[in-house]
Design a protein around this motif. Structure first.
Motif, PDB file in Angstrom:
ATOM      1  N   HIS A  12       7.839  -1.918   2.844  1.00 31.39           N
ATOM      2  CA  HIS A  12       8.108  -0.806   3.755  1.00 31.39           C
ATOM      3  C   HIS A  12       7.210  -0.922   4.979  1.00 31.39           C
ATOM      4  O   HIS A  12       6.064  -1.359   4.855  1.00 31.39           O
ATOM      5  N   TRP A  13       7.717  -0.509   6.129  1.00 34.45           N
ATOM      6  CA  TRP A  13       6.883  -0.498   7.342  1.00 34.45           C
ATOM      7  C   TRP A  13       5.702   0.450   7.162  1.00 34.45           C
ATOM      8  O   TRP A  13       5.747   1.379   6.359  1.00 34.45           O
ATOM      9  N   HIS A  14       4.645   0.197   7.941  1.00 34.71           N
ATOM     10  CA  HIS A  14       3.365   0.904   7.780  1.00 34.71           C
ATOM     11  C   HIS A  14       3.555   2.409   7.997  1.00 34.71           C
ATOM     12  O   HIS A  14       4.131   2.825   9.001  1.00 34.71           O
ATOM     13  N   GLN A  15       3.060   3.196   7.058  1.00 33.89           N
ATOM     14  CA  GLN A  15       3.269   4.647   7.115  1.00 33.89           C
ATOM     15  C   GLN A  15       2.260   5.366   8.007  1.00 33.89           C
ATOM     16  O   GLN A  15       2.517   6.472   8.472  1.00 33.89           O
ATOM     17  N   SER A  16       1.104   4.755   8.219  1.00 39.30           N
ATOM     18  CA  SER A  16       0.076   5.451   9.017  1.00 39.30           C
ATOM     19  C   SER A  16      -0.679   4.453   9.895  1.00 39.30           C
ATOM     20  O   SER A  16      -1.866   4.198   9.672  1.00 39.30           O
ATOM     21  N   CYS A  53      14.669  -1.490   3.907  1.00 38.19           N
ATOM     22  CA  CYS A  53      14.598  -0.030   3.845  1.00 38.19           C
ATOM     23  C   CYS A  53      15.091   0.506   5.185  1.00 38.19           C
ATOM     24  O   CYS A  53      15.177  -0.234   6.165  1.00 38.19           O
ATOM     25  N   GLN A  59      12.270   7.449  13.987  1.00 38.47           N
ATOM     26  CA  GLN A  59      10.998   6.882  13.512  1.00 38.47           C
ATOM     27  C   GLN A  59      10.452   5.871  14.528  1.00 38.47           C
ATOM     28  O   GLN A  59       9.241   5.773  14.732  1.00 38.47           O
ATOM     29  N   ASP A 264      -0.448  -3.319  10.554  1.00 35.75           N
ATOM     30  CA  ASP A 264      -0.748  -2.029  11.167  1.00 35.75           C
ATOM     31  C   ASP A 264      -0.380  -2.182  12.646  1.00 35.75           C
ATOM     32  O   ASP A 264      -1.003  -2.966  13.371  1.00 35.75           O
TER      33      ASP A 264
END
Ligand SMILES: O=C(O)c1cc(C(=O)O)oc(=O)c1
Length: 297
Positions: A12-16, A53, A59, A264
């Protein structure tokens, strides 16, 4: 439940992502990123080689703002094949702040090309990376290249460095501006002044219609995030310094097919001063060049 389940090893791509320490100049363009679906709204193509995903336009806009950027160039991802609906939807909801690069078949009509142009598409992508696509025959690509010329579009090419010798003559026969994705994917364990990267530099040197994206250190690096992707810097910096008017930078969000780690995005932005060491170079890379190519009118 979504009708699509991402591949088992999909990251999944970075959430934060971090807030970059480097402040991009006003009007900076992330000139290489993608949207995936959402799959339930814009189904992934049956012929795709991976199932990602979701990564929606909203987003993407949130990331743009978080990174301190102003605009995006969205490149049609191979998981959508030549079905550009997710891309067009994103462009139509961008308030003019996004442009697109589509994937088309030779059978596309002039009316369909005009509709893509009206939505903000300014180029087509020719992909030769075998793990991603079954490349179209050269005859089809030649036909597409001829068809898009009248719109003033360019061609984005994606290939592995090892394939460049075989593709070189086809590439240099293309009649438009040509933009190379991810610096032609150099093997960064080889010398920056060696034969393999030398051929790529020759392509840019001898063909003033060729541009390069200096993107994807996370894909090309062997030293990886702990080493700050520094092994990629000499390659990107060489291209920026030698061809300052013909380089673009992009995040490559949401980073399809990254297997070792997920970068990131803030840290990727922080690399920009390493590859474009002066403010003048940064302004060309992030503002002047992408604006000239994508927002000329
Ligand atoms: O190296 C990759 O896996 C990759 C894939 C795609 C795509 O699937 O469109 O785009 C990229 O820019 C890079």
């Amino acid at each position: 439940m979504s009708q699509f389940t991402p591949d088992a090893d999909w990251l999944h791509w970075h959430q934060s992502p971090s807030v970059p320490g480097y402040k991009a100049p006003a009007g900076a363009v992330d000139a290489h990123c993608h949207v995936f679906g959402p799959g339930d709204q814009f189904p992934f193509a049956p012929e795709r080689k991976y199932t990602p995903c979701d990564a929606s336009r909203d987003q993407l806009w949130a990331l743009r703002d978080h990174l301190g950027f102003s605009r995006n160039v969205i490149v049609q991802a191979t998981c959508h094949g030549a079905d550009n609906r997710a891309l067009v939807d994103a462009l139509n909801h961008s308030n003019g702040l996004a442009r697109g690069v589509a994937t088309v078949k030779a059978s596309i009509t002039d009316e369909e090309l005009d509709a893509l142009h009206a939505a903000g598409v300014r180029g087509v992508r020719f992909n030769f990376v075998k793990r991603l696509v079954d490349a179209l025959p050269f005859d089809d690509l030649t036909l597409i290249a001829e068809r898009i010329k009248r719109l003033g579009w360019h061609i984005v090419i994606y290939f592995e460095a090892a394939e460049l010798p075989d593709l070189y003559d086809f590439f240099t026969s293309l009649p438009t501006t040509v933009v190379v994705d991810h610096m032609g994917r150099p093997d960064v364990t080889k010398p920056v002044d060696g034969e393999e990267f030398g051929l790529f530099l020759k392509l840019l040197e001898e063909n003033p219609n060729f541009w390069s994206k200096v993107s994807c250190p996370e894909r090309l690096s062997i030293s990886g995030p702990d080493g700050g992707y520094l092994d990629v810097v000499p390659f990107a910096r060489t291209v920026v310094e030698r061809f300052p008017e013909r380089v673009l930078w992009g995040t490559d969000w949401p980073h399809p097919n990254m297997k070792s780690h997920m970068p990131d995005d803030g840290k990727l932005v922080d690399m920009i001063p390493l590859i474009a060491p002066t403010e003048a170079l940064q302004h060309k890379l992030l503002v002047e060049n992408p604006m000239r190519l994508y927002w000329a009118e």
